[in-house]
Design a protein around this motif. Structure first.
Motif, PDB file in Angstrom:
ATOM      1  N   HIS A 107       0.835  -1.183  -0.148  1.00 17.59           N
ATOM      2  CA  HIS A 107       0.004   0.063   0.047  1.00 17.59           C
ATOM      3  C   HIS A 107       0.961   1.142   0.057  1.00 17.59           C
ATOM      4  N   MET A 108       2.087   1.187  -0.198  1.00 20.38           N
ATOM      5  CA  MET A 108       3.024   2.268  -0.176  1.00 20.38           C
ATOM      6  C   MET A 108       3.812   2.245  -1.407  1.00 20.38           C
ATOM      7  N   ALA A 111       9.118   4.965  -2.822  1.00 20.49           N
ATOM      8  CA  ALA A 111       9.810   5.711  -1.945  1.00 20.49           C
ATOM      9  C   ALA A 111       9.161   5.788  -0.486  1.00 20.49           C
ATOM     10  N   GLU A 112       7.937   5.410  -0.189  1.00 13.46           N
ATOM     11  CA  GLU A 112       7.533   5.464   1.086  1.00 13.46           C
ATOM     12  C   GLU A 112       8.160   4.041   1.722  1.00 13.46           C
ATOM     13  N   ASN A 113       8.101   2.993   0.684  1.00  9.29           N
ATOM     14  CA  ASN A 113       8.671   1.810   1.541  1.00  9.29           C
ATOM     15  C   ASN A 113      10.241   2.152   1.843  1.00  9.29           C
ATOM     16  N   ILE A 114      10.886   2.680   1.197  1.00  9.15           N
ATOM     17  CA  ILE A 114      12.340   3.112   1.585  1.00  9.15           C
ATOM     18  C   ILE A 114      12.221   4.081   2.728  1.00  9.15           C
ATOM     19  N   GLY A 115      11.491   4.785   2.791  1.00 10.58           N
ATOM     20  CA  GLY A 115      11.543   5.901   3.759  1.00 10.58           C
ATOM     21  C   GLY A 115      10.771   5.278   5.014  1.00 10.58           C
ATOM     22  N   VAL A 139      20.618   2.065  -5.835  1.00  7.71           N
ATOM     23  CA  VAL A 139      20.025   0.681  -6.258  1.00  7.71           C
ATOM     24  C   VAL A 139      19.723   0.844  -7.832  1.00  7.71           C
ATOM     25  N   ARG A 140      19.914   2.094  -8.341  1.00  5.53           N
ATOM     26  CA  ARG A 140      19.747   2.268  -9.848  1.00  5.53           C
ATOM     27  C   ARG A 140      18.084   2.475 -10.052  1.00  5.53           C
ATOM     28  N   LEU A 141      17.600   2.938  -9.165  1.00  9.43           N
ATOM     29  CA  LEU A 141      15.949   3.085  -9.458  1.00  9.43           C
ATOM     30  C   LEU A 141      15.408   4.323  -9.241  1.00  9.43           C
ATOM     31  N   GLU A 142      16.577   5.285  -9.838  1.00  8.25           N
ATOM     32  CA  GLU A 142      15.829   6.670  -9.781  1.00  8.25           C
ATOM     33  C   GLU A 142      14.724   6.882 -10.735  1.00  8.25           C
ATOM     34  N   GLY A 143      13.851   7.794 -10.260  1.00  6.19           N
ATOM     35  CA  GLY A 143      12.606   8.039 -11.085  1.00  6.19           C
ATOM     36  C   GLY A 143      11.469   7.115 -10.819  1.00  6.19           C
ATOM     37  N   LEU A 144      11.698   6.013 -10.172  1.00  3.26           N
ATOM     38  CA  LEU A 144      10.589   4.971  -9.926  1.00  3.26           C
ATOM     39  C   LEU A 144      10.079   5.073  -8.502  1.00  3.26           C
ATOM     40  N   GLY A 145      10.453   6.157  -7.671  1.00  2.00           N
ATOM     41  CA  GLY A 145       9.992   6.226  -6.278  1.00  2.00           C
ATOM     42  C   GLY A 145       8.443   6.466  -6.359  1.00  2.00           C
ATOM     43  N   ASP A 146       7.734   6.886  -7.290  1.00  2.83           N
ATOM     44  CA  ASP A 146       6.284   7.049  -6.982  1.00  2.83           C
ATOM     45  C   ASP A 146       5.380   5.974  -7.528  1.00  2.83           C
ATOM     46  N   ARG A 147       6.076   4.676  -7.951  1.00  2.84           N
ATOM     47  CA  ARG A 147       5.519   3.636  -8.196  1.00  2.84           C
ATOM     48  C   ARG A 147       5.275   2.797  -7.051  1.00  2.84           C
ATOM     49  N   ARG A 148       4.291   1.808  -7.349  1.00  3.83           N
ATOM     50  CA  ARG A 148       4.041   0.881  -6.446  1.00  3.83           C
ATOM     51  C   ARG A 148       4.867  -0.467  -6.679  1.00  3.83           C
ATOM     52  N   GLN A 157      11.809  -5.159  -7.339  1.00  3.52           N
ATOM     53  CA  GLN A 157      11.403  -5.175  -6.041  1.00  3.52           C
ATOM     54  C   GLN A 157      12.654  -5.514  -5.090  1.00  3.52           C
ATOM     55  N   GLN A 158      13.568  -6.461  -5.778  1.00  2.00           N
ATOM     56  CA  GLN A 158      14.397  -6.975  -4.903  1.00  2.00           C
ATOM     57  C   GLN A 158      15.574  -5.857  -4.572  1.00  2.00           C
TER      58      GLN A 158
END
Lengths: 377, 301
Positions: A107-108, A111-115, A139-148, A157-158
């Protein structure tokens, strides 16, 4: 830094980028009459990548669960940099953990997960955003912070799980089969990435897996577990080349394990042993009295060259399997009827032997190990 | 690696196996839907349409009945009371069901079967019988009052029947399974590792619950709540037997239809109830679709 102190009132953490020294002293877990973990003592050095492998039910997950704090040990202590943490609840231990199915909060956003761990530590908004961004970049995921999480691939995901476990600079990172759900190519890629990640952070890692290849490729040292106890601890090479018993020899890579009846010592750490069913072999008496002889497949010489080795047998090819530049032969020894497996790399001009063909098999005495335990037949 | 392969293969197989079901209504079997469809049209859709049409009949202009409903304070009070009761019942049912569902969702083996049986057996018992049971318990010289009098807790019997309290208690009791089952459904789908992950990441039990468990259980909460709320709006038997002086809308409809023979008014009231119910359900669907990012809820009914 204050943040860490707030979270772990029981033991002050020095928040610099390095790993923790982890010591287990007689850690035991019993469920009624069932023993999940026998008294286990183990020292994992600061910054070490330590893998625990074993079949399911071997106690490796119990050991990890006890370390994380989900499972209360029946006895024993765990020390992190000298301080006992058995009574510290999981949320105050300040460890990182990566789960087999990542356990990302659906449900996050990413970015919310990492935060999340930063939020739990009361990190201010601006600093949180900055650290999340840094972790995403790592982890080379710039720009994907807003995804579920559900919108990401397994590998992504890993990496989110990894970033989430490392964003608060834990001293100890626990990994429970983190690559179990990925396909083979991705798994190998992620192995390298996790290894790089660990080197960069200098964090101590306890990595649980049932994949011996993965463990050997990544770990500084590994422990092999069975029936709730540690069978052997050592570097991947030590465990492969000097297994102490039949279980370790069979669990790690391939091995030909033959039963022996009588052994009598020779000079220089060698012994002569009688194979069950007939025939004598000379081998390394590694653990004193051994009931089994272990030979790794790449140490076995097949064909005319076998005559030059210390232990020579006439044999018949039972099976020949070619795979990606190497060939595996299953050979049955004349007389005793035991089966040995040989493996070596091929060249384009090499003519392979066919099943049924007769040949010679041999190995040097330094390549045969007398080890504990009875081979399964 | 070799140890886990067979398991994983099985996991991969099962969803696709489910997708290739041999029977599906799309494959020319749609005819099988015809008998129930005819039954529904003949005995549900047509009468319902008749009710709606009747609500516009009667003396005066077509909207006379609706004007009466929304201008007469007595009918407005009944509607308001109905919504209040439904809301109270929903809230109480939720508060009572959430912990039960949580515990049962963690149960395994015999304990799970036993608790499911305990939840479902009342569910299979007739509402009329359960309502009568509550009358026996709650009436002026009923089991509860007698007991409390004997123990000296109260001097005079409590009024539980005439003021709606007893009705609400009975409705909550009857509605419990409708809340527990959707909650259970959702809670059993929550991965226990998520709570563990939250714990390792620094969340104490309260924050684990508030930031992880509660949000993930919300689909069950809303499914159960809408189910209970809508069912409570149209509740008839229990309010009729236990309601006392205040009436719920279903009871009012029955009075209009069979005692006052005011069919247009009864029809209008029924239509209002129907429209409100449909609107609520649409709202709920919207909210769920929004919350789930475009997917529908399913599974619960």
């Amino acid at each position: 830094m204050n943040v860490h102190a707030d979270l772990t009132p029981d033991h002050k953490v020095i928040a610099e980028k390095r790993g923790a020294l982890v010591e287990f002293g007689g850690v035991t877990k019993t469920y009624g009459p069932v023993t999940a973990l026998r008294p286990t003592s183990l020292r994992i050095e600061a910054g070490e990548f330590f893998a625990i492998i074993g079949p399911s039910g071997s106690g490796k997950s119990t050991l990890l669960g006890i370390t994380a704090g989900f499972i209360v040990p029946s006895a024993g202590m765990i020390r992190i940099d000298g301080a006992d943490i058995v009574a510290v609840p999981p949320y105050s231990r300040n460890f990182g953990m990566v789960f087999q199915n990542y356990a990302l909060f659906p449900h996050m956003t990413v970015a919310e997960n990492i935060g999340f761990p930063l939020r739990m530590r009361g990190v201010a908004k601006a600093e949180k955003a900055e650290r999340v961004a840094r972790a995403l970049a790592m982890v080379r995921l710039e720009g994907l912070g807003d995804r579920r999480p559900s919108e990401l691939s397994g590998g992504q995901q890993q990496r989110v799980a990894l970033a989430r476990a490392a964003v608060y600079d834990p001293l100890l990172l626990l990994m429970d089969e983190p690559l179990g759900a990925l396909d083979k190519n991705l798994r190998e890629e992620m192995q390298e990435e996790i290894k790089k990640f660990q080197k960069a952070l200098g964090v101590t890692v306890i990595y649980v897996t049932h994949d011996q290849q993965e463990a050997a490729a990544m770990a500084d040292r590994l422990a092999i577990m069975r029936n709730g106890r540690l069978e052997q601890i050592g570097s991947p090479r030590e465990l492969y080349e000097r297994p102490q018993n039949v279980f370790v020899a069979g669990f790690l890579g391939e091995a030909s394990i033959l039963p022996v009846t009588k052994t009598s010592p020779l000079a220089g750490g060698f012994a002569v042993a009688e194979l069950a069913g007939g025939g004598n072999v000379e081998a390394v008496a590694s653990t004193g009295v051994g009931e089994a002889l272990c030979i790794r497949p790449e140490c076995i010489v097949v064909g005319p060259d076998a005559e030059q080795t210390d232990n020579v047998f006439a044999a018949q090819v039972e099976e020949a399997v070619y795979a990606n530049g190497s060939v595996r032969y299953r050979l049955r020894l004349d007389g005793s009827g035991h089966v040995v497996n040989a493996r070596f790399s091929t060249r384009p001009d090499l003519v392979l032997m066919q099943p049924g063909q007769r040949t010679k098999v041999g190995w040097a005495r330094r390549d045969g190990l007398l080890i504990e335990g009875r081979p399964e037949t | 690696m070799s140890l886990a392969m067979p398991e994983r293969r099985l996991e991969k197989l099962s969803p696709s196996a489910a997708r290739h079901r041999p029977w599906s209504p799309e494959r020319g079997h749609a005819l099988l839907l015809l008998p129930p469809l005819l039954l529904l049209v003949a005995f549900f859709v047509i009468p319902l349409a008749d009710v709606v049409l009747q609500s516009f009949a009667g003396p005066g202009h077509p909207l006379t009945q609706y004007e009466r409903i929304f201008t007469q304070s007595s009918t407005l009070q009944v509607l308001l009371y109905t919504f209040q009761t439904a809301a109270t019942v929903t809230l109480c049912t939720l508060v009572l069901s959430y912990p039960v569902a949580f515990v049962v969702s963690r149960a395994k083996g015999n304990l799970l079967h036993l608790s499911l049986a305990l939840i479902l057996i009342p569910f299979w018992t007739s509402t009329v019988i359960r309502t009568y049971a509550w009358i026996v318990i709650l009436q002026r010289r009923g089991v509860l009052n007698e007991m409390m009098l004997d123990w000296g807790w109260i001097e005079r019997p409590l009024k539980l029947m005439s003021n709606g309290v007893g009705m609400q208690i009975a409705m909550i009791h009857i509605m419990l399974p409708f809340m527990v089952i959707p909650l259970l459904n959702t809670m059993r789908g929550i991965d226990g590792n998520l709570l563990r992950a939250a714990a390792v990441l620094g969340a104490n039990p309260l924050r684990q619950f508030l930031s992880v468990y509660l949000p993930l259980s919300l689909p069950g909460v809303s499914a159960g709540s809408i189910l209970v709320f809508i069912s409570s709006l149209g509740f008839y038997i229990t309010p009729a037997l236990l309601g006392g002086q205040k009436t719920m809308v279903a009871v009012l409809i029955e009075q209009q239809a069979s005692r006052l023979l005011d069919w247009p008014m009864a029809s209008a009231l029924a239509t209002v109830l129907l429209v409100v119910t449909c609107l609520l359900f649409l709202l709920y669907e919207r909210a769920m679709r929004f919350a789930r990012g475009g997917k529908t809820v399913g599974e619960v009914s």
